[in-house]
Design a protein around this motif. Structure first.
Motif, PDB file in Angstrom:
ATOM      1  N   MET A   1      60.906  35.435  32.574  1.00 18.06           N
ATOM      2  CA  MET A   1      59.905  35.036  31.574  1.00 18.06           C
ATOM      3  C   MET A   1      58.557  35.656  31.930  1.00 18.06           C
ATOM      4  N   GLU A   2      57.894  36.233  30.926  1.00 20.72           N
ATOM      5  CA  GLU A   2      56.615  36.900  31.170  1.00 20.72           C
ATOM      6  C   GLU A   2      55.542  35.888  31.582  1.00 20.72           C
ATOM      7  N   LYS A   3      54.824  36.224  32.637  1.00 19.73           N
ATOM      8  CA  LYS A   3      53.792  35.324  33.148  1.00 19.73           C
ATOM      9  C   LYS A   3      52.514  35.428  32.316  1.00 19.73           C
ATOM     10  N   PRO A   4      51.692  34.370  32.309  1.00 17.00           N
ATOM     11  CA  PRO A   4      50.433  34.401  31.563  1.00 17.00           C
ATOM     12  C   PRO A   4      49.525  35.536  32.032  1.00 17.00           C
ATOM     13  N   ILE A   5      48.708  36.020  31.117  1.00 16.17           N
ATOM     14  CA  ILE A   5      47.804  37.135  31.413  1.00 16.17           C
ATOM     15  C   ILE A   5      46.371  36.676  31.146  1.00 16.17           C
ATOM     16  N   TYR A   6      45.526  36.827  32.158  1.00 18.88           N
ATOM     17  CA  TYR A   6      44.116  36.467  31.993  1.00 18.88           C
ATOM     18  C   TYR A   6      43.407  37.503  31.113  1.00 18.88           C
ATOM     19  N   LEU A   7      42.396  37.032  30.401  1.00 16.54           N
ATOM     20  CA  LEU A   7      41.585  37.916  29.575  1.00 16.54           C
ATOM     21  C   LEU A   7      40.902  38.951  30.459  1.00 16.54           C
ATOM     22  N   LYS A   8      41.003  40.212  30.083  1.00 11.19           N
ATOM     23  CA  LYS A   8      40.369  41.281  30.858  1.00 11.19           C
ATOM     24  C   LYS A   8      38.924  41.439  30.398  1.00 11.19           C
ATOM     25  N   ASP A   9      38.000  41.227  31.307  1.00  8.43           N
ATOM     26  CA  ASP A   9      36.574  41.308  30.986  1.00  8.43           C
ATOM     27  C   ASP A   9      35.868  42.010  32.144  1.00  8.43           C
ATOM     28  N   SER A  10      35.442  43.235  31.916  1.00  5.01           N
ATOM     29  CA  SER A  10      34.822  44.038  32.982  1.00  5.01           C
ATOM     30  C   SER A  10      33.527  43.407  33.485  1.00  5.01           C
TER      31      SER A  10
ATOM     32  N   LYS B   1      55.256  27.195  47.390  1.00  2.62           N
ATOM     33  CA  LYS B   1      55.505  27.943  46.158  1.00  2.62           C
ATOM     34  C   LYS B   1      54.758  27.306  44.989  1.00  2.62           C
ATOM     35  N   ARG B   2      54.839  25.983  44.891  1.00  2.33           N
ATOM     36  CA  ARG B   2      54.133  25.279  43.813  1.00  2.33           C
ATOM     37  C   ARG B   2      52.637  25.547  43.885  1.00  2.33           C
ATOM     38  N   HIS B   3      52.102  25.405  45.082  1.00  2.00           N
ATOM     39  CA  HIS B   3      50.649  25.422  45.239  1.00  2.00           C
ATOM     40  C   HIS B   3      50.061  26.818  45.035  1.00  2.00           C
ATOM     41  N   ILE B   4      50.664  27.823  45.656  1.00  2.00           N
ATOM     42  CA  ILE B   4      50.102  29.167  45.595  1.00  2.00           C
ATOM     43  C   ILE B   4      50.486  29.889  44.307  1.00  2.00           C
ATOM     44  N   ALA B   5      51.786  29.917  43.997  1.00  2.00           N
ATOM     45  CA  ALA B   5      52.275  30.737  42.878  1.00  2.00           C
ATOM     46  C   ALA B   5      52.176  30.033  41.531  1.00  2.00           C
ATOM     47  N   SER B   6      51.940  28.736  41.541  1.00  2.00           N
ATOM     48  CA  SER B   6      51.881  28.000  40.282  1.00  2.00           C
ATOM     49  C   SER B   6      50.486  27.416  40.049  1.00  2.00           C
TER      50      SER B   6
ATOM     51  N   ASN C   1      51.185  35.555  25.170  1.00  2.00           N
ATOM     52  CA  ASN C   1      51.134  34.965  26.514  1.00  2.00           C
ATOM     53  C   ASN C   1      49.789  35.216  27.207  1.00  2.00           C
ATOM     54  N   GLY C   2      48.760  35.399  26.414  1.00  2.00           N
ATOM     55  CA  GLY C   2      47.431  35.638  26.956  1.00  2.00           C
ATOM     56  C   GLY C   2      46.617  34.359  27.067  1.00  2.00           C
ATOM     57  N   LEU C   3      45.737  34.297  28.061  1.00  2.00           N
ATOM     58  CA  LEU C   3      44.831  33.167  28.258  1.00  2.00           C
ATOM     59  C   LEU C   3      43.468  33.482  27.662  1.00  2.00           C
ATOM     60  N   PRO C   4      42.729  32.469  27.234  1.00  2.00           N
ATOM     61  CA  PRO C   4      41.459  32.720  26.537  1.00  2.00           C
ATOM     62  C   PRO C   4      40.295  33.107  27.445  1.00  2.00           C
ATOM     63  N   PHE C   5      40.452  32.907  28.768  1.00  2.00           N
ATOM     64  CA  PHE C   5      39.356  33.186  29.693  1.00  2.00           C
ATOM     65  C   PHE C   5      39.744  34.264  30.705  1.00  2.00           C
ATOM     66  N   SER C   6      38.735  34.918  31.259  1.00  2.00           N
ATOM     67  CA  SER C   6      38.958  35.772  32.423  1.00  2.00           C
ATOM     68  C   SER C   6      39.305  34.880  33.615  1.00  2.00           C
ATOM     69  N   TRP C   7      39.830  35.486  34.676  1.00  2.00           N
ATOM     70  CA  TRP C   7      40.198  34.701  35.857  1.00  2.00           C
ATOM     71  C   TRP C   7      38.989  33.930  36.397  1.00  2.00           C
ATOM     72  N   LEU C   8      37.836  34.577  36.460  1.00  2.00           N
ATOM     73  CA  LEU C   8      36.628  33.933  36.985  1.00  2.00           C
ATOM     74  C   LEU C   8      36.249  32.716  36.145  1.00  2.00           C
TER      75      LEU C   8
ATOM     76  N   VAL D   1      47.291  25.193  33.207  1.00  2.00           N
ATOM     77  CA  VAL D   1      48.005  25.885  32.133  1.00  2.00           C
ATOM     78  C   VAL D   1      49.366  25.214  31.959  1.00  2.00           C
ATOM     79  N   ASP D   2      49.567  24.597  30.817  1.00  5.73           N
ATOM     80  CA  ASP D   2      50.809  23.879  30.567  1.00  5.73           C
ATOM     81  C   ASP D   2      52.012  24.823  30.645  1.00  5.73           C
ATOM     82  N   GLY D   3      53.048  24.382  31.343  1.00  8.87           N
ATOM     83  CA  GLY D   3      54.243  25.185  31.507  1.00  8.87           C
ATOM     84  C   GLY D   3      54.212  26.098  32.708  1.00  8.87           C
ATOM     85  N   TRP D   4      53.058  26.190  33.384  1.00  6.62           N
ATOM     86  CA  TRP D   4      52.934  27.082  34.538  1.00  6.62           C
ATOM     87  C   TRP D   4      52.307  26.410  35.744  1.00  6.62           C
TER      88      TRP D   4
END
Length: 363
Positions: free
Chosen positions: A1-10, A119-124, A268-275, A131-134
């Motif tokens: 399953m494709e993982k969520p993608i953060y918004l890319k914002d330079s 695994k839960r703490h770091i990868a999830s 599968n995109g998120l509305p915010f950048s990672w920051l 993020v619901d479902g992740w």
């Protein structure tokens, strides 16, 4: 399953690099002997847990001593998690990953499972907080609804009235249900992010669980003439005390109505950048005293932990000063509440979700 993608914002990438530079410079100016304090705790706290166990079984003829010792074992269990297990998962206690792994391994002896929790703490949780479902920390239980934009069903419509009966059972669920489901249920979030779990880890999980119940209940009954009622009762109170203490510290940091629960779009995109995501979904607590710093592992400074998990909590005070100033300067959503206010806000979230306040707004 494709993982969520953060918004890319330079621009946000540049912002984080600027903040990271400020934080690194601040930390470099601090003497490096602070981590020695955690390394001392890595010896003292497990010895405290083991010591309380021996106090209990050597005073088997004194029920109240036995019970109180087990209750304090529950408290020390949470202190071990906050101060050691959590830091070891991020390799922040020792420079050696093997030594950090040994500390993390203590989690297996106190009823949890170190492999699946990391695994839960770091990868999830760290990868996709709120993020619901992740994010496994907000995974729906069927009894309580944490995510605001999901419609409440059945008993969830009354969750704000009975949640105080459910939360003390938190660690029972962890020991008896959550670990097993994460190992064997293919629909669980953790298996979506991590894939197949080695058979050896499944065997270790079951073996350590059996050993945990062997020394907690069987040894006192068979070798120290503790009645089965007292053994079970003391263990039960230990887990209740640990559950309440753990949630008292952990609940006020993410699941509040002031924090976002970002929704994935069709790609599968998120509305915010990672920051910005870390600021939107996390808050700090205003309490900053000796107990919080030295006993609770600076969990009050949780934004610092999500932005800079490679630093131990011994540096969070200074890191948070930099974050707070930077957030104010660049209009980032930094939030900080008193502990009791944050706990009240969590109850407000449960009430709003039960009444579908956000769901109706969404419609």
């Amino acid at each position: 399953m494709e993982k969520p993608i953060y918004l890319k914002d330079s621009d946000d990438i540049k912002l984080f690099n600027e903040l990271r530079k400020k934080v690194n410079q601040r930390i470099e100016a601090i003497p490096k002997n602070r981590d020695l304090y955690i390394q001392i705790k890595a010896v003292i706290l497990p010895l405290m847990y083991v010591g309380l166990y021996f106090v209990a079984i050597l005073n088997a003829g004194k029920p109240w001593v036995y019970i109180l010792s087990f209750v304090f074992m529950g408290i020390s269990l949470v202190l071990i998690y906050l101060n050691l297990i959590h830091e070891a998962a991020h390799n922040n206690i020792y420079k050696s990953k093997k030594l950090n792994g040994l500390v993390l391994h203590f989690f297996d002896f106190i009823g949890a499972n170190s492999y699946i929790w990391k695994k839960r703490h770091i990868a999830s949780h760290h990868a996709y907080p709120n993020v619901d479902g992740w994010d496994t920390d907000i995974e729906q239980s069927g009894l309580l609804l944490i995510v605001p934009w999901i419609k409440a069903k059945g008993v969830q419509k009354y969750q704000h009235r009975f949640f105080f009966l459910v939360y003390p059972l938190y660690l029972f669920n962890w020991m008896f249900i959550r670990d097993f489901r994460d190992f064997f249920d293919k629909e669980r979030v953790i298996l979506k992010t991590q894939g197949r779990i080695p058979v050896a880890e499944k065997i270790k999980m079951v073996t350590y669980k059996l050993f945990y119940f062997f020394y907690q209940i069987i040894i006192p009954v068979l070798f120290f003439k503790v009645s089965i009622g007292l053994a079970l009762g003391a263990w039960f109170l230990q887990v209740i005390a640990a559950s309440i203490f753990a949630l008292f510290v952990l609940l006020p940091l993410h699941p509040l109505p002031d924090n976002a629960f970002p929704k994935l779009n069709k790609d599968n995109g998120l509305p915010f950048s990672w920051l910005r995501h870390q600021f939107e979904v996390t808050n700090d607590l205003k309490e900053n005293n000796w107990i919080v710093r030295n006993v609770l592992g600076n969990f009050n400074f949780h934004v610092a932990h999500h932005l800079f998990p490679n630093y131990s909590y011994m540096y969070y005070n200074e890191i948070t000063e930099e974050i707070e100033e930077f957030a104010k300067e660049h209009h980032l959503a930094y939030k900080r509440f008193p502990l009791l206010t944050a706990l009240g806000k969590h109850r407000d979230l449960l009430r709003q979700n039960a009444n579908n306040a956000y769901y109706i707004l969404e419609e």
